[in-house]
Design an enzyme around this catalytic site. Structure first.
Site, PDB file in Angstrom:
ATOM      1  NE  ARG A   1       4.022   6.617   1.587  1.00 60.68           N
ATOM      2  CZ  ARG A   1       4.347   5.391   1.955  1.00 60.68           C
ATOM      3  NH1 ARG A   1       4.847   4.547   1.069  1.00 60.68           N
ATOM      4  NH2 ARG A   1       4.170   5.000   3.180  1.00 60.68           N
TER       5      ARG A   1
ATOM      6  CD  GLU B   1      10.957  -7.439   5.930  1.00 64.17           C
ATOM      7  OE1 GLU B   1      11.173  -8.536   6.501  1.00 64.17           O
ATOM      8  OE2 GLU B   1      10.647  -6.402   6.547  1.00 64.17           O
TER       9      GLU B   1
ATOM     10  CB  ALA C   1       1.666   0.122   6.154  1.00 60.32           C
TER      11      ALA C   1
ATOM     12  CE1 TYR D   1       9.113   5.071   2.649  1.00 58.92           C
ATOM     13  CE2 TYR D   1       7.533   6.874   2.822  1.00 58.92           C
ATOM     14  CZ  TYR D   1       8.037   5.681   3.284  1.00 58.92           C
ATOM     15  OH  TYR D   1       7.474   5.082   4.389  1.00 58.92           O
TER      16      TYR D   1
ATOM     17  NE  ARG E   1      10.425   5.981   8.279  1.00 61.14           N
ATOM     18  CZ  ARG E   1       9.440   5.781   7.387  1.00 61.14           C
ATOM     19  NH1 ARG E   1       9.568   4.822   6.470  1.00 61.14           N
ATOM     20  NH2 ARG E   1       8.369   6.532   7.413  1.00 61.14           N
TER      21      ARG E   1
ATOM     22  CG  ASN F   1       8.513  -1.992  -0.072  1.00 62.12           C
ATOM     23  OD1 ASN F   1       8.039  -2.079   1.061  1.00 62.12           O
ATOM     24  ND2 ASN F   1       9.050  -0.882  -0.525  1.00 62.12           N
TER      25      ASN F   1
ATOM     26  CG  HIS G   1      11.328  -2.261   4.272  1.00 61.08           C
ATOM     27  ND1 HIS G   1       9.961  -2.230   4.201  1.00 61.08           N
ATOM     28  CD2 HIS G   1      11.653  -3.385   4.957  1.00 61.08           C
ATOM     29  CE1 HIS G   1       9.474  -3.283   4.829  1.00 61.08           C
ATOM     30  NE2 HIS G   1      10.467  -4.007   5.298  1.00 61.08           N
TER      31      HIS G   1
ATOM     32  N   PRO H   1       0.789  -1.229   0.000  1.00 63.63           N
ATOM     33  CG  PRO H   1      -0.091  -1.063   2.144  1.00 63.63           C
ATOM     34  CD  PRO H   1       0.552  -2.041   1.198  1.00 63.63           C
ATOM     35  CG  ASN H   2      -0.229   4.287   1.337  1.00 61.33           C
ATOM     36  OD1 ASN H   2      -1.211   4.813   0.840  1.00 61.33           O
ATOM     37  ND2 ASN H   2      -0.254   3.709   2.520  1.00 61.33           N
TER      38      ASN H   2
HETATM   39  C1  DQA Z   1       8.430   1.028   3.514  1.00 59.11           C
HETATM   40  C2  DQA Z   1       8.560   1.216   5.026  1.00 59.11           C
HETATM   41  C3  DQA Z   1       7.240   0.976   5.725  1.00 59.11           C
HETATM   42  O1  DQA Z   1       7.364   1.151   7.129  1.00 59.11           O
HETATM   43  C4  DQA Z   1       6.199   1.952   5.217  1.00 59.11           C
HETATM   44  O2  DQA Z   1       4.939   1.682   5.800  1.00 59.11           O
HETATM   45  C5  DQA Z   1       6.107   2.001   3.736  1.00 59.11           C
HETATM   46  C6  DQA Z   1       7.332   1.906   2.949  1.00 59.11           C
HETATM   47  C7  DQA Z   1       9.732   1.378   2.767  1.00 59.11           C
HETATM   48  O3  DQA Z   1       9.862   0.941   1.622  1.00 59.11           O
HETATM   49  O4  DQA Z   1      10.601   2.064   3.302  1.00 59.11           O
HETATM   50  O5  DQA Z   1       5.037   2.228   3.181  1.00 59.11           O
HETATM   51  O6  DQA Z   1       8.146  -0.336   3.251  1.00 59.11           O
END
Ligand code: DQA
Length: 144
Positions: free
Chosen positions: A17, A97, A76, A22, A106, A73, A99, A9-10
């Site tokens: 964003r 995994e 959240a 990011y 964070r 990725n 990110h 998501p997002n």
């Molecule tokens: C994320 C880190 C997560 O905590 C966050 O909710 C994201 C992006 C990252 O790529 O840094 O949406 O996965």
């Protein structure tokens, strides 16, 4: 060899964003960079994004027998989703995994990953390069 990139998501909002965290690259930019890198080793890439947890679960389930590895990725959902963790464990497709940000630098709630125990490993904090490192790692762990 086929690698499935899944984005949670997002991540469709990358570029607009929270650019301080990011960066300014979009998900389309990342996909292009991944495809360019994958082409060098004739690796087939499927690259998807969803804001829907169940859709990600379904894609993980369907990856069995089709993909040698998943680079995930989960955004959240990393920190909340038992369903994603169970899907990875159930299908057994080696999953990496990743990110963009260093989640460990964070907020506390980002330090926990529900999926980490069922993933091969975690890459975090390298921006767009987290995806390229994910691809290299996938090529190292897969044989088919
Ligand atoms: C994320 C880190 C997560 O905590 C966050 O909710 C994201 C992006 C990252 O790529 O840094 O949406 O996965």
């Amino acid at each position: 060899m086929k690698v499935l990139f899944l984005n949670g998501p997002n991540l469709n909002l990358l570029g607009q964003r929270e650019p301080g965290i990011y960066g300014k690259v979009t998900l389309a930019d990342i996909e292009l960079a991944v495809r360019a890198e994958a082409a060098k080793s004739e690796t087939e890439v499927d690259f998807r994004q969803s804001n829907v947890e169940g859709e990600l679960v379904t894609w993980i389930q369907q990856a069995k027998g089709e993909f040698g590895a998943i680079v995930l990725n989960a955004a959240a959902y990393t920190h909340t989703s038992v369903a994603l963790r169970d899907a990875i464990a159930a299908t057994g497709v080696p999953t990496i995994e990743i990110h963009i940000s260093n989640v460990h630098a964070r907020e506390n709630f980002r330090h926990e990953s529900m999926i980490a125990p069922v993933c091969v490993g975690q890459i975090a904090g390298f921006g767009l390069n987290s995806y390229l490192l994910g691809l290299s790692s996938a090529l190292m762990i897969t044989v088919d």
